[in-house]
Motif scaffolding. Structure first.
Motif, PDB file in Angstrom:
ATOM      1  N   GLY A   1       1.398  -3.795 -19.010  1.00 46.46           N
ATOM      2  CA  GLY A   1       2.329  -3.922 -17.896  1.00 46.46           C
ATOM      3  C   GLY A   1       3.251  -2.728 -17.876  1.00 46.46           C
TER       4      GLY A   1
ATOM      5  N   GLU B   1       4.331   1.938 -14.707  1.00 44.48           N
ATOM      6  CA  GLU B   1       5.134   3.020 -14.118  1.00 44.48           C
ATOM      7  C   GLU B   1       5.977   3.749 -15.160  1.00 44.48           C
ATOM      8  OE1 GLU B   1       4.950  -0.067 -12.962  1.00 44.48           O
ATOM      9  OE2 GLU B   1       4.452  -0.024 -10.822  1.00 44.48           O
TER      10      GLU B   1
ATOM     11  N   LEU C   1      -0.817  -1.576  -8.895  1.00 41.91           N
ATOM     12  CA  LEU C   1      -0.569  -2.203  -7.599  1.00 41.91           C
ATOM     13  C   LEU C   1       0.735  -1.663  -7.017  1.00 41.91           C
ATOM     14  CD1 LEU C   1      -1.542  -5.866  -8.491  1.00 41.91           C
ATOM     15  CD2 LEU C   1      -2.895  -4.173  -7.246  1.00 41.91           C
TER      16      LEU C   1
ATOM     17  N   SER D   1       5.900  -2.516  -1.924  1.00 37.62           N
ATOM     18  CA  SER D   1       6.960  -1.827  -1.177  1.00 37.62           C
ATOM     19  C   SER D   1       7.066  -0.366  -1.592  1.00 37.62           C
ATOM     20  CB  SER D   1       8.297  -2.514  -1.438  1.00 37.62           C
ATOM     21  OG  SER D   1       8.618  -2.395  -2.825  1.00 37.62           O
ATOM     22  N   GLY D   2       6.565  -0.031  -2.765  1.00 32.67           N
ATOM     23  CA  GLY D   2       6.679   1.342  -3.272  1.00 32.67           C
ATOM     24  C   GLY D   2       7.951   1.563  -4.076  1.00 32.67           C
ATOM     25  N   THR D   3       8.784   0.508  -4.182  1.00 30.31           N
ATOM     26  CA  THR D   3      10.062   0.658  -4.886  1.00 30.31           C
ATOM     27  C   THR D   3       9.871   1.023  -6.348  1.00 30.31           C
ATOM     28  OG1 THR D   3      10.886  -1.063  -3.440  1.00 30.31           O
ATOM     29  CG2 THR D   3      12.270  -0.512  -5.320  1.00 30.31           C
TER      30      THR D   3
HETATM   31  O1  LIG Z   1       5.651  -1.562  -4.872  1.00 25.11           O
HETATM   32  P1  LIG Z   1       6.514  -2.649  -5.432  1.00 25.11           P
HETATM   33  O2  LIG Z   1       6.981  -3.591  -4.376  1.00 25.11           O
HETATM   34  O3  LIG Z   1       7.652  -2.114  -6.235  1.00 25.11           O
HETATM   35  O4  LIG Z   1       5.604  -3.542  -6.399  1.00 25.11           O
HETATM   36  C1  LIG Z   1       4.781  -2.956  -7.368  1.00 25.11           C
HETATM   37  C2  LIG Z   1       4.931  -3.603  -8.706  1.00 25.11           C
HETATM   38  O5  LIG Z   1       4.610  -4.988  -8.605  1.00 25.11           O
HETATM   39  C3  LIG Z   1       3.698  -5.300  -9.668  1.00 25.11           C
HETATM   40  O6  LIG Z   1       4.391  -5.529 -10.847  1.00 25.11           O
HETATM   41  P2  LIG Z   1       5.032  -6.925 -11.240  1.00 25.11           P
HETATM   42  O7  LIG Z   1       6.364  -7.064 -10.592  1.00 25.11           O
HETATM   43  O8  LIG Z   1       4.061  -8.013 -10.965  1.00 25.11           O
HETATM   44  O9  LIG Z   1       5.252  -6.783 -12.789  1.00 25.11           O
HETATM   45  P3  LIG Z   1       4.123  -6.683 -13.909  1.00 25.11           P
HETATM   46  O10 LIG Z   1       3.780  -5.215 -14.001  1.00 25.11           O
HETATM   47  O11 LIG Z   1       4.800  -7.208 -15.118  1.00 25.11           O
HETATM   48  O12 LIG Z   1       2.971  -7.516 -13.475  1.00 25.11           O
HETATM   49  C4  LIG Z   1       2.914  -4.025  -9.841  1.00 25.11           C
HETATM   50  O13 LIG Z   1       2.270  -4.004 -11.106  1.00 25.11           O
HETATM   51  C5  LIG Z   1       3.956  -2.960  -9.669  1.00 25.11           C
HETATM   52  O14 LIG Z   1       4.616  -2.666 -10.876  1.00 25.11           O
END
Ligand SMILES: O=P(O)(O)OC[C@H]1O[C@H](OP(=O)(O)OP(=O)(O)O)[C@H](O)[C@@H]1O
Ligand SMILES: Nc1ncnc2c1ncn2[C@@H]1O[C@H](COP(=O)(O)OP(=O)(O)OP(=O)(O)O)[C@@H](O)[C@H]1O
Ligand SMILES: [Mg+2]
Length: 394
Positions: A217, A220, A234, A237-239
């Protein structure tokens, strides 16, 4: 990107061999499949169990008479799945939040099992579930190449995201840089959320020299920590990318995803009740999703006849309804006689055209406008059902 490397890139012929490229690391979120590959033989069995295509075809558990659907047990999809079902009048009854099983009182022969999304796909393949609601990314990653999985509804309108390749933000000259060019400049290691999909995508795009890392996990964080040059994760929103100083690459979308209803082909063919329940779920989902985009508008209008009122209504572009407006006489008693002076107009309008529709109604003499939300719009037969039957050869 350091100035030196940038300069080096600008003069780099695209035919240069990968061996001569600067090394680049990419970070991927590990799946159990990948972790198992690097673990002791004790876990080899679980690795086989999660492989995209089971080596031995799973038998149908013939003694099970109840139909099972897998729903996400936690995470962002869990709540939205339950709320979608509730909007379709299919509330899920869970006696205790720690219980993995629940039921849908309106469909007595349906058992709900809360599972992690990837386990839903695996259990559909193993025959332990018949239906499931999961993101298309998970279906593609864990069910790829498996003929037994059928996507019954591919657009449940939540969980929108994309599996995408992203890299550290470099000077603006590189923003919008194409995949081919990036390939040559700086990806030698990447972290991948979807192992199968990410790996295949990058190899097909010519990233043959990329070394993939496994991660559970927070992908980023890998590039800013200097542990990878890129990530395949994934994005919605790209935030998260932005906050971690990362950018998506043009042409780097591996798969677009949203929530889907998936079924086991074998169950649809062989398990009693699965096809009927799938039909009901599909009809309710389609009818509900269709209804959320529309509103019912009712108004009164003075007129000499229904036809004359219809002429006026149909002259307006936003008042044509699904098939056409329903116009009915409003009866009143005048001087002891039943008379018609007004007509009631019922017309379904797209939500986004509501105000325009009201303006058009007023312009032709409409008054007393009522706007109602719709619960369902049932069509004669949903194209998705016809497609499913043809896919099943029925
Ligand atoms: O573009 P955004 O709107 O910012 O969303 C993207 C984020 O959402 C998911 O993480 P999640 O919140 O599920 O956390 P995880 O990595 O622990 O699964 C994905 O793995 C990204 O880190
Ligand atoms: N940021 C997002 N926006 C919208 N949908 C998302 C987003 N991230 C993930 N999804 C969708 O939700 C599904 C489940 O993701 P979620 O983060 O809830 O669970 P998970 O990442 O599989 O589990 P865990 O975070 O415990 O490892 C994904 O497979 C994807 O389809
Ligand atoms: Mg997540």
């Amino acid at each position: 990107m350091p100035a030196m490397l940038a300069a080096q890139f600008m003069g780099l012929p695209l035919s240069q061999s990968p061996a001569s490229q600067p090394s680049f690391r990419l970070g991927l979120r590990s799946s159990p499949a990948v972790r198992a590959r690097s673990l002791a033989p004790r876990v080899a069995a679980s690795a086989a169990a999660v492989s995209a295509k089971p080596a031995v075809e799973a038998p149908l558990a013939a003694d099970r008479t109840v139909v099972r659907i897998g729903l996400p047990s936690k995470g962002r999809m869990a709540e939205q799945t339950l709320s979608l079902l509730k909007s379709c009048q299919l509330s899920v009854r869970q006696l205790n939040p720690r219980q993995y099983t629940a039921d849908v009182p309106l469909i007595p022969n349906l058992e709900v099992w809360f599972q992690r999304p990837k386990d839903i796909v695996r259990k559909l393949q193993s025959g332990d579930l018949d239906l499931g609601i999961v993101g298309f990314d998970i279906v593609s990653e864990y069910g790829k190449g498996n003929e037994d999985l059928v996507v019954v509804h591919d657009a449940l309108e939540f969980g929108h995201c994309r599996l995408s390749l992203a890299v550290r933000c470099y000077p603006s000259t590189f923003i919008g840089t194409s995949l081919t060019i990036l390939n040559w400049i700086f990806i030698s290691e990447a972290v991948n959320f979807c192992d199968q999909l990410g790996d295949k995508f990058l190899r097909e795009k010519g990233f043959k020299h990329v070394r993939f890392l496994s991660a559970d996990g927070a992908l980023e964080s890998y590039p800013p920590m200097g542990m990878a040059d890129a990530i395949v994760d994934l994005v919605s929103s790209g935030t998260t990318l932005r906050e971690n100083n990362l950018k998506e690459i043009e042409g780097g979308v591996v798969v677009e995803s949203q929530a889907t209803l998936v079924a086991s082909r074998k169950s649809l063919h062989k398990r009693k009740g699965v096809l009927e329940i799938t039909h009901e779920l599909l009809e309710r989902l389609e009818a509900h999703l269709r209804a959320t985009a529309e509103l019912m508008v009712t108004a009164n209008m003075r007129g000499n006849s229904a036809e004359e009122v219809a002429e006026r209504v149909l002259s307006q572009t936003s008042l044509c309804g699904l098939q056409g407006p329903t116009i009915s006489p409003v009866y009143c008693r005048r001087d002891g006689k039943v008379d018609v002076e007004y007509y009631a107009i019922n017309v379904v309008v797209p939500q986004k055209l509501l105000y325009k529709s009201i303006q058009q109604l007023r312009s032709i003499g409409g008054s007393g406008v009522l706007v109602t939300k719709l619960t369902y719009i049932f069509d004669e037969e949903t194209p998705r059902w016809r497609n499913l039957l043809s896919e099943l050869g029925l």
